[in-house]
Design an enzyme around this catalytic site. Sequence first.
Site, PDB file in Angstrom:
ATOM      1  N   GLY A 197     -64.097  12.145 -21.821  1.00  0.00           N
ATOM      2  CA  GLY A 197     -63.038  11.163 -21.651  1.00  0.00           C
ATOM      3  C   GLY A 197     -62.966  10.675 -20.220  1.00  0.00           C
ATOM      4  CB  SER A 198     -60.396   8.751 -18.488  1.00  0.00           C
ATOM      5  OG  SER A 198     -59.205   9.514 -18.622  1.00  0.00           O
ATOM      6  N   PRO A 199     -61.707  10.406 -16.136  1.00  0.00           N
ATOM      7  CG  PRO A 199     -62.912   9.613 -14.293  1.00  0.00           C
ATOM      8  CD  PRO A 199     -62.444   9.213 -15.661  1.00  0.00           C
ATOM      9  CB  VAL A 201     -57.677  12.591 -19.823  1.00  0.00           C
ATOM     10  CG1 VAL A 201     -57.373  13.667 -20.866  1.00  0.00           C
ATOM     11  CG2 VAL A 201     -56.834  11.346 -20.103  1.00  0.00           C
ATOM     12  N   GLY A 202     -59.412  14.224 -17.563  1.00  0.00           N
ATOM     13  CA  GLY A 202     -60.226  15.385 -17.197  1.00  0.00           C
ATOM     14  C   GLY A 202     -59.500  16.316 -16.247  1.00  0.00           C
ATOM     15  CD  GLU A 219     -70.981  15.561 -20.207  1.00  0.00           C
ATOM     16  OE1 GLU A 219     -71.090  14.659 -19.339  1.00  0.00           O
ATOM     17  OE2 GLU A 219     -71.836  16.434 -20.372  1.00  0.00           O
ATOM     18  CB  CYS A 253     -68.858   7.079 -20.651  1.00  0.00           C
ATOM     19  SG  CYS A 253     -70.169   8.051 -21.419  1.00  0.00           S
TER      20      CYS A 253
END
Length: 477
Positions: A197-199, A201-202, A219, A253
């Site tokens: 997902g996105s940075p 949310v990471g 990822e 992505c």
Amino acid sequence: MTIHTISETQHTIDRLFDLQQAHAVKLRKSPATARINLLKRLLEWIMTHQEDIRKAIHADFKKPYTEIDISEIFVVTSEINHTIKHLSSWMKPKKVPTPLTMLGSTSYVHYEPKGVCLIISPWNYPFNLALGPLVSALAAGNTAIIKPSEMTPHTSALLRRLVAEVFDEQVVAVVEGEVEAAQLLLQKPFDHIFFTGSPAVGKIIMRAAAEHLSSVTLELGGKSPAVIDQRVDFKDAASKLVWGKFVNCGQTCIAPDYVLVHASAKKELIDALKSTIEVMYNPAGKGVQASPDYARIVNTKHLNRLSSMLQDAVDKGAVIESGGVIDVAENYFEPTIISGVTEEMELMQEEIFGPILPIMEYQALDEAVDYINKHPKPLALYSFSKSDDFNKQVIAHTSSGGAVANDCVLHFLQTELPFGGVNNSGIGKAHGYYGFLAFSNEKAVMKQRIGLTASKPLYPPYGAVAKKVVESLLKWF
């Protein structure tokens, strides 16, 4: 069973986690044959339900069937076949050399499963990015709970059906739901969490994992650049850029997020990109919107975000070279080429994740490299030139999760390569052997002889012999 309330979700998660935690202990000694059996069952289900998979993904965002076959089904089946072929070799303990200071002992690396794993998958490739990590988790001997995206409900329902028909829930289970379901899952002490997902949310995932010291594979994404030399085959480069950028309507992505092109080649590249879009998506001359080969944006919210980014760029002086047409009723966003962009524009401040390709120019290669290095490290980087030297310089002087010379996106399909980001674009690697390692504990095992050993002269009391041995160690080893 569809879950409707938070209490039901909590109960289901508690039950599944406890069930898998108990079973994970039994799987520690599972042989390659047992793991391969699970993978073969998964492969068989996929091969016999291809039409169901296509219909589910198409229902979520009108993705063309051939594109589904390439980017969703084939990616998973090739991963399974590659893993089946090599798993026995990967699982074997790897003997390591014995230094003179350890004379008499033997050492090796033993690969054991981490245990109960959580896979949180995204909406943009909802089938591929849920099952790819699952292949690695099963290969390493783990159990897994998959949390698919609520934004692709048809594919999530299909994943739930697949898992129920192929696996016992003590091995693999699916938990559907909104953000609350993911939050409840993250309260559990998983042995490994694999998130795509996105940075932004990471970082949330990593904070939650820290509470239990769970290991993570993240990822993520970021703004993946494509650097174009003036010594380039424009037709070839344009075809690769257009496909890499606009496949899945730009919701990839590792899509080229923006282009840095030598000033002298800017016009020729833009012309080549425009003509290539027509060739790929408007061969009959009826408009891209009529093309059966062009997907749609996943939902209105995401469409509005992209529309706002494009308008912001135009308001601040950018020029739409091609495209820009939006149809909200269809979640349609035309492939768009835009030039004259600056860092102040929203387009250049966050990952676009849609079919807008900004073009920036540079005069000297150092400018392009400096621009990339001033920003967070991207998930992918692409370099196009007839000069090997140019491509080598770009790749050597920048940092990215992966890099490709004279193509883009394809490295994701190379099962022998590790896939993943660096820093802002991700932590850890996936695919093939590297995915197997991500879900394994590389246990260091040493076997010592009985009786005299190389280390016994160093036991107390520390006399003259011990002192001489230590002096030798410091001098020679």
